[in-house]
Motif scaffolding. Structure first.
Motif, mmCIF file in Angstrom:
data_model
loop_
_atom_site.group_PDB
_atom_site.id
_atom_site.type_symbol
_atom_site.label_atom_id
_atom_site.label_comp_id
_atom_site.label_asym_id
_atom_site.label_seq_id
_atom_site.Cartn_x
_atom_site.Cartn_y
_atom_site.Cartn_z
ATOM 1 N N ILE A 137 40.456 42.651 38.373
ATOM 2 C CA ILE A 137 40.132 42.471 40.171
ATOM 3 C C ILE A 137 40.166 43.877 40.522
ATOM 4 N N LEU A 138 41.267 44.750 40.065
ATOM 5 C CA LEU A 138 41.403 46.013 40.776
ATOM 6 C C LEU A 138 40.819 47.113 40.033
ATOM 7 N N CYS A 139 40.540 47.206 38.845
ATOM 8 C CA CYS A 139 39.989 48.381 38.315
ATOM 9 C C CYS A 139 38.543 48.181 37.771
ATOM 10 N N ALA A 140 37.880 46.985 37.819
ATOM 11 C CA ALA A 140 36.345 47.186 37.249
ATOM 12 C C ALA A 140 35.676 47.901 38.301
ATOM 13 N N LYS A 141 35.979 47.913 39.677
ATOM 14 C CA LYS A 141 35.187 48.489 40.450
ATOM 15 C C LYS A 141 35.001 50.039 40.380
ATOM 16 N N LYS A 142 35.973 50.843 39.611
ATOM 17 C CA LYS A 142 35.677 52.095 39.245
ATOM 18 C C LYS A 142 34.522 52.345 38.446
ATOM 19 N N THR A 143 34.144 51.711 37.643
ATOM 20 C CA THR A 143 32.916 51.969 36.901
ATOM 21 C C THR A 143 31.842 50.907 37.252
ATOM 22 N N VAL A 144 31.861 49.976 38.182
ATOM 23 C CA VAL A 144 30.626 49.074 38.497
ATOM 24 C C VAL A 144 29.797 49.826 39.461
ATOM 25 N N CYS A 145 30.395 50.896 40.070
ATOM 26 C CA CYS A 145 29.607 51.582 41.262
ATOM 27 C C CYS A 145 28.611 52.403 40.369
ATOM 28 N N LEU A 146 28.630 52.695 39.001
ATOM 29 C CA LEU A 146 27.638 53.505 38.060
ATOM 30 C C LEU A 146 26.761 52.684 37.946
ATOM 31 N N LEU A 147 26.526 51.319 38.150
ATOM 32 C CA LEU A 147 25.533 50.321 37.726
ATOM 33 C C LEU A 147 24.198 50.450 38.884
ATOM 34 N N PRO A 148 23.283 50.149 38.457
ATOM 35 C CA PRO A 148 22.146 50.213 39.565
ATOM 36 C C PRO A 148 22.338 49.263 40.571
ATOM 37 N N GLU A 149 22.291 49.410 41.856
ATOM 38 C CA GLU A 149 22.686 48.650 42.973
ATOM 39 C C GLU A 149 22.320 47.284 42.770
ATOM 40 N N ASP A 150 21.077 46.880 42.232
ATOM 41 C CA ASP A 150 20.627 45.571 42.215
ATOM 42 C C ASP A 150 21.637 44.631 41.208
ATOM 43 N N LYS A 151 22.356 45.281 40.366
ATOM 44 C CA LYS A 151 23.162 44.780 39.162
ATOM 45 C C LYS A 151 24.723 44.876 39.985
ATOM 46 N N GLN A 152 25.071 45.602 40.813
ATOM 47 C CA GLN A 152 26.445 45.740 41.131
ATOM 48 C C GLN A 152 27.238 44.555 41.676
ATOM 49 N N LYS A 153 26.354 43.876 42.257
ATOM 50 C CA LYS A 153 27.062 42.505 42.984
ATOM 51 C C LYS A 153 27.296 41.616 42.071
ATOM 52 N N ILE A 154 26.389 41.365 40.787
ATOM 53 C CA ILE A 154 26.820 40.142 39.942
ATOM 54 C C ILE A 154 27.703 40.671 39.166
ATOM 55 N N PHE A 155 27.934 41.781 38.969
ATOM 56 C CA PHE A 155 29.229 42.266 38.177
ATOM 57 C C PHE A 155 30.484 42.275 38.752
#
Length: 224
Positions: A137-155
């Motif tokens: 919940i707290l830490c995944a967002k630190k690397t999710v922002c590196l994903l392409p924008e169309d994939k960030q929401k699903i992750f």
């Protein structure tokens, strides 16, 4: 005389080490319930435990303890991008080892054991799951922002779902146990499978972003 490996080869080996650690944790958690369920009756004709933890008191004790200690050790050894995530994984890893070392109550129909510590077993199991849940919940967002924008929401949705399931499932186990539901095997198995899903999701994410290679080279790249 053999030439030393070049920097690209070393980076590949380091990335593969993290890859192997993640798949090791995911594979152990996913396969353990099936192994206990199908191999248990082959090793002992007595009544099978109604929980995964109950297999501590069967001939498969070494498998149960070995799986938890190995997974816990992997979590402690796994070092990632933020101090908070490292601390949460360290606590989860040590707690998982203590779950293995502090056995639950002896299942009905099994011979008495010299030592059990159900309260400690339950507390450290809860700590393990809650720490992994908070990591998602707290830490995944630190690397999710590196994903392409169309994939960030699903992750983000996937990590939040995994995180809350990891936190809620121990509560469900406790509620069912309090209510007298004797078979907790599948609820505990669900918790292990959610744990496995976290590491599989993390591996897929890093496969898309190349976050580990970027961290090793010190050259982060924006998602495209």
């Amino acid at each position: 005389m053999n030439n030393p490996p070049n920097s690209e080869t070393l980076r590949t080996y380091i990335a593969k080490t993290y890859y192997a650690l993640r798949w090791g944790m995911a594979g152990i958690a996913f396969l353990l319930p099936f192994f206990l369920l199908f191999v248990g009756p082959l090793t002992d004709a007595g009544p099978q435990p109604d929980s995964i933890s109950g297999y501590y008191h069967t001939p498969l004790r070494d498998v149960f303890v070995g799986a938890l200690v190995t997974t816990g050790t992997f979590m402690v050894l796994y070092k990632i991008f933020t101090p908070l995530e490292n601390w949460l994984l360290n606590i989860a890893g040590v707690s998982a080892i203590l779950v293995a070392m502090l056995p639950c109550a002896v299942p009905e129909g099994r011979p008495p054991a010299e030592f059990t510590f159900p309260p400690g077993h339950a507390v450290f199991a809860i700590i393990t799951f809650v720490c992994i849940g908070l990591t998602a919940i707290l830490c995944a967002k630190k690397t999710v922002c590196l994903l392409p924008e169309d994939k960030q929401k699903i992750f983000r949705i996937t990590y939040r779902t995994i995180g809350w399931l990891m936190i809620l499932l121990p509560a469900v186990v406790g509620l069912f146990d309090w209510a007298g539901w004797v078979n907790l095997f599948w609820v505990e198995a669900a918790g292990l499978w959610v744990f496995s899903a976290y590491w599989i999701t993390k591996t897929i994410e890093f496969g898309i972003t190349g976050a580990e290679n970027q961290a090793i080279t010190g050259t982060p790249e924006p998602a495209v």
